[in-house]
Write a protein that holds these residues in place. Structure first.
Motif, PDB file in Angstrom:
ATOM      1  N   ARG A   1     -31.894 -35.881   9.099  1.00 25.98           N
ATOM      2  CA  ARG A   1     -32.116 -34.864   9.972  1.00 25.98           C
ATOM      3  C   ARG A   1     -30.608 -34.265  10.528  1.00 25.98           C
ATOM      4  N   SER A   2     -29.770 -35.129  10.809  1.00 24.50           N
ATOM      5  CA  SER A   2     -28.493 -34.648  11.174  1.00 24.50           C
ATOM      6  C   SER A   2     -27.637 -34.196  10.297  1.00 24.50           C
ATOM      7  N   PHE A   3     -27.759 -34.329   9.011  1.00 26.02           N
ATOM      8  CA  PHE A   3     -27.025 -33.569   8.000  1.00 26.02           C
ATOM      9  C   PHE A   3     -27.784 -32.153   7.662  1.00 26.02           C
ATOM     10  N   VAL A   4     -29.260 -32.278   7.698  1.00 26.20           N
ATOM     11  CA  VAL A   4     -29.664 -30.977   7.499  1.00 26.20           C
ATOM     12  C   VAL A   4     -29.536 -30.167   8.813  1.00 26.20           C
ATOM     13  N   ARG A   5     -29.370 -30.539   9.723  1.00 29.91           N
ATOM     14  CA  ARG A   5     -29.030 -29.916  11.091  1.00 29.91           C
ATOM     15  C   ARG A   5     -27.547 -29.140  10.687  1.00 29.91           C
ATOM     16  N   GLU A   6     -26.664 -29.984  10.308  1.00 28.27           N
ATOM     17  CA  GLU A   6     -25.461 -29.150  10.328  1.00 28.27           C
ATOM     18  C   GLU A   6     -25.295 -28.165   8.924  1.00 28.27           C
ATOM     19  N   VAL A   7     -26.138 -28.492   7.998  1.00 28.02           N
ATOM     20  CA  VAL A   7     -26.235 -27.260   6.937  1.00 28.02           C
ATOM     21  C   VAL A   7     -26.865 -26.212   7.906  1.00 28.02           C
ATOM     22  N   GLY A   8     -27.912 -26.122   8.294  1.00 28.59           N
ATOM     23  CA  GLY A   8     -28.452 -25.055   8.997  1.00 28.59           C
ATOM     24  C   GLY A   8     -27.498 -24.382  10.106  1.00 28.59           C
ATOM     25  N   LEU A   9     -26.824 -24.984  10.526  1.00 29.80           N
ATOM     26  CA  LEU A   9     -25.794 -24.292  11.691  1.00 29.80           C
ATOM     27  C   LEU A   9     -24.690 -23.495  11.128  1.00 29.80           C
ATOM     28  N   ALA A  10     -24.453 -23.885   9.643  1.00 28.32           N
ATOM     29  CA  ALA A  10     -23.328 -23.113   9.015  1.00 28.32           C
ATOM     30  C   ALA A  10     -23.663 -22.023   8.596  1.00 28.32           C
ATOM     31  N   ASP A  11     -22.744 -20.865   8.588  1.00 26.58           N
ATOM     32  CA  ASP A  11     -22.871 -19.652   7.848  1.00 26.58           C
ATOM     33  C   ASP A  11     -22.247 -19.578   6.478  1.00 26.58           C
TER      34      ASP A  11
ATOM     35  N   TYR B   1     -31.497 -32.954   0.169  1.00 23.65           N
ATOM     36  CA  TYR B   1     -32.436 -33.074   1.535  1.00 23.65           C
ATOM     37  C   TYR B   1     -32.438 -32.009   2.370  1.00 23.65           C
ATOM     38  N   ALA B   2     -31.500 -30.862   2.042  1.00 21.48           N
ATOM     39  CA  ALA B   2     -31.562 -29.552   2.686  1.00 21.48           C
ATOM     40  C   ALA B   2     -32.247 -28.753   1.791  1.00 21.48           C
ATOM     41  N   TYR B   3     -33.037 -27.547   2.126  1.00 20.11           N
ATOM     42  CA  TYR B   3     -33.468 -26.683   1.333  1.00 20.11           C
ATOM     43  C   TYR B   3     -33.273 -25.220   1.775  1.00 20.11           C
ATOM     44  N   ASP B   4     -34.082 -24.842   2.800  1.00 20.62           N
ATOM     45  CA  ASP B   4     -34.128 -23.616   3.222  1.00 20.62           C
ATOM     46  C   ASP B   4     -32.880 -23.342   3.780  1.00 20.62           C
ATOM     47  N   GLU B   5     -32.157 -24.550   4.642  1.00 21.05           N
ATOM     48  CA  GLU B   5     -30.877 -24.238   5.232  1.00 21.05           C
ATOM     49  C   GLU B   5     -29.646 -23.606   4.338  1.00 21.05           C
ATOM     50  N   TRP B   6     -29.733 -23.781   3.049  1.00 25.73           N
ATOM     51  CA  TRP B   6     -28.688 -23.365   2.277  1.00 25.73           C
ATOM     52  C   TRP B   6     -28.976 -21.805   1.849  1.00 25.73           C
ATOM     53  N   GLN B   7     -30.247 -21.479   1.896  1.00 24.47           N
ATOM     54  CA  GLN B   7     -30.687 -20.157   1.631  1.00 24.47           C
ATOM     55  C   GLN B   7     -29.823 -18.804   2.184  1.00 24.47           C
ATOM     56  N   ALA B   8     -29.507 -17.935   1.193  1.00 24.53           N
ATOM     57  CA  ALA B   8     -28.783 -16.733   1.539  1.00 24.53           C
ATOM     58  C   ALA B   8     -27.485 -17.003   2.335  1.00 24.53           C
TER      59      ALA B   8
ATOM     60  N   ARG C   1     -19.094 -19.585  10.871  1.00 23.16           N
ATOM     61  CA  ARG C   1     -19.089 -21.234  10.984  1.00 23.16           C
ATOM     62  C   ARG C   1     -19.058 -21.815   9.451  1.00 23.16           C
ATOM     63  N   LEU C   2     -17.955 -22.323   9.171  1.00 15.25           N
ATOM     64  CA  LEU C   2     -17.937 -22.811   7.741  1.00 15.25           C
ATOM     65  C   LEU C   2     -17.758 -24.380   7.932  1.00 15.25           C
ATOM     66  N   ALA C   3     -18.609 -25.037   7.149  1.00 13.18           N
ATOM     67  CA  ALA C   3     -18.950 -26.333   6.797  1.00 13.18           C
ATOM     68  C   ALA C   3     -18.061 -26.727   5.539  1.00 13.18           C
ATOM     69  N   VAL C   4     -17.258 -27.583   5.867  1.00 12.05           N
ATOM     70  CA  VAL C   4     -16.554 -28.176   4.566  1.00 12.05           C
ATOM     71  C   VAL C   4     -17.010 -29.330   4.396  1.00 12.05           C
TER      72      VAL C   4
ATOM     73  N   LEU D   1     -15.871 -30.178   9.709  1.00 16.71           N
ATOM     74  CA  LEU D   1     -15.714 -31.124   8.502  1.00 16.71           C
ATOM     75  C   LEU D   1     -16.860 -31.990   8.627  1.00 16.71           C
ATOM     76  N   VAL D   2     -17.697 -31.870   7.304  1.00 14.89           N
ATOM     77  CA  VAL D   2     -18.898 -32.839   7.099  1.00 14.89           C
ATOM     78  C   VAL D   2     -18.865 -33.628   5.882  1.00 14.89           C
ATOM     79  N   ASP D   3     -18.427 -34.965   6.482  1.00 17.32           N
ATOM     80  CA  ASP D   3     -18.171 -36.074   5.340  1.00 17.32           C
ATOM     81  C   ASP D   3     -19.463 -36.926   5.031  1.00 17.32           C
ATOM     82  N   LEU D   4     -19.789 -36.765   3.852  1.00 20.61           N
ATOM     83  CA  LEU D   4     -21.224 -37.538   3.418  1.00 20.61           C
ATOM     84  C   LEU D   4     -21.000 -39.069   3.647  1.00 20.61           C
ATOM     85  N   ALA D   5     -19.791 -39.671   3.754  1.00 20.51           N
ATOM     86  CA  ALA D   5     -19.565 -40.882   4.083  1.00 20.51           C
ATOM     87  C   ALA D   5     -19.956 -41.284   5.374  1.00 20.51           C
ATOM     88  N   ASP D   6     -20.066 -40.493   6.205  1.00 15.19           N
ATOM     89  CA  ASP D   6     -20.517 -40.515   7.868  1.00 15.19           C
ATOM     90  C   ASP D   6     -21.812 -40.676   7.902  1.00 15.19           C
ATOM     91  N   TYR D   7     -22.547 -40.028   6.843  1.00 14.03           N
ATOM     92  CA  TYR D   7     -24.079 -40.109   7.002  1.00 14.03           C
ATOM     93  C   TYR D   7     -24.539 -41.445   6.317  1.00 14.03           C
TER      94      TYR D   7
END
Length: 184
Positions: free
Chosen positions: A61-71, A94-101, A5-8, A40-46
């Motif tokens: 919360r919505s942005f962090v959720r998108e980061v958490g779902l991505a591989d 705004y995200a932290y653990d969601e980026w890890q590994a 799952r790629l988040a651009v 596609l995750v557009d910061l302008a939409d948040y």
């Protein structure tokens, strides 16, 4: 476990930005692959707040959720004054653990430098978040104008290499996180 799952992520929120067009081109490069799905995750939409709030907003919360779902991530970033935009840094924070590994790649653009100064600084930021940045970058020089066939072919080849690296690392790190949760 299925495709990566790629988040651009479009990192610029400026009006008239080139990032949206470049991100859509990159998404099109990834769209035909069977080994990944693309979001596609557009910061302008948040509607991310300009300063940290005591409690996360719905947009955070919505942005962090998108980061958490991505591989894996492909960050589309401009280079502004030899760096990346503040909107991108704030969103990253705004995200932290969601980026890890998880692997992070870059599609950068700028004038002459092709955004590489921004990428160098983003590598430091993502390393601090325990993310893995991949080696290759797609770099677009905005001063070149419309891509010639040779230049367009090179950009497509660069995109394939980046997508291959993100897929390999995305699968490897997803399997590793499933086998043994990451501890920082």
């Amino acid at each position: 476990m299925g495709p990566v799952r790629l988040a651009v992520i479009i990192g610029s929120t400026r009006e008239g930005r080139a990032g949206e067009e470049i991100a859509r081109w990159f998404v099109a490069q990834a769209a035909g692959r069977d080994d990944m799905t693309v979001n596609l995750v557009d910061l302008a939409d948040y509607d991310l707040p300009a300063r940290y709030t005591a409690e996360p907003t719905d947009a955070i919360r919505s942005f962090v959720r998108e980061v958490g779902l991505a591989d894996a991530f492909a960050v589309v970033t401009p280079e502004y004054n030899h760096s990346f935009p503040a909107s991108l840094k704030q969103a990253i924070d705004y995200a932290y653990d969601e980026w890890q590994a998880k692997p992070v790649g870059f599609v950068a653009y700028g004038c002459r430098s092709t955004g590489l100064h921004a990428v160098d600084q983003l590598r430091t930021v993502f390393t601090a978040l325990h993310a893995t940045t991949v080696r290759d970058v797609v770099g677009v020089d905005l001063l070149r104008g419309e891509p010639s066939p040779e230049w367009a072919d090179q950009l497509c080849q660069d995109a394939r290499v980046l997508l291959d690296q993100l897929t390999w690392w995305g699968l490897a790190l997803r399997d590793a996180r499933a086998a043994r949760p990451y501890v920082s």
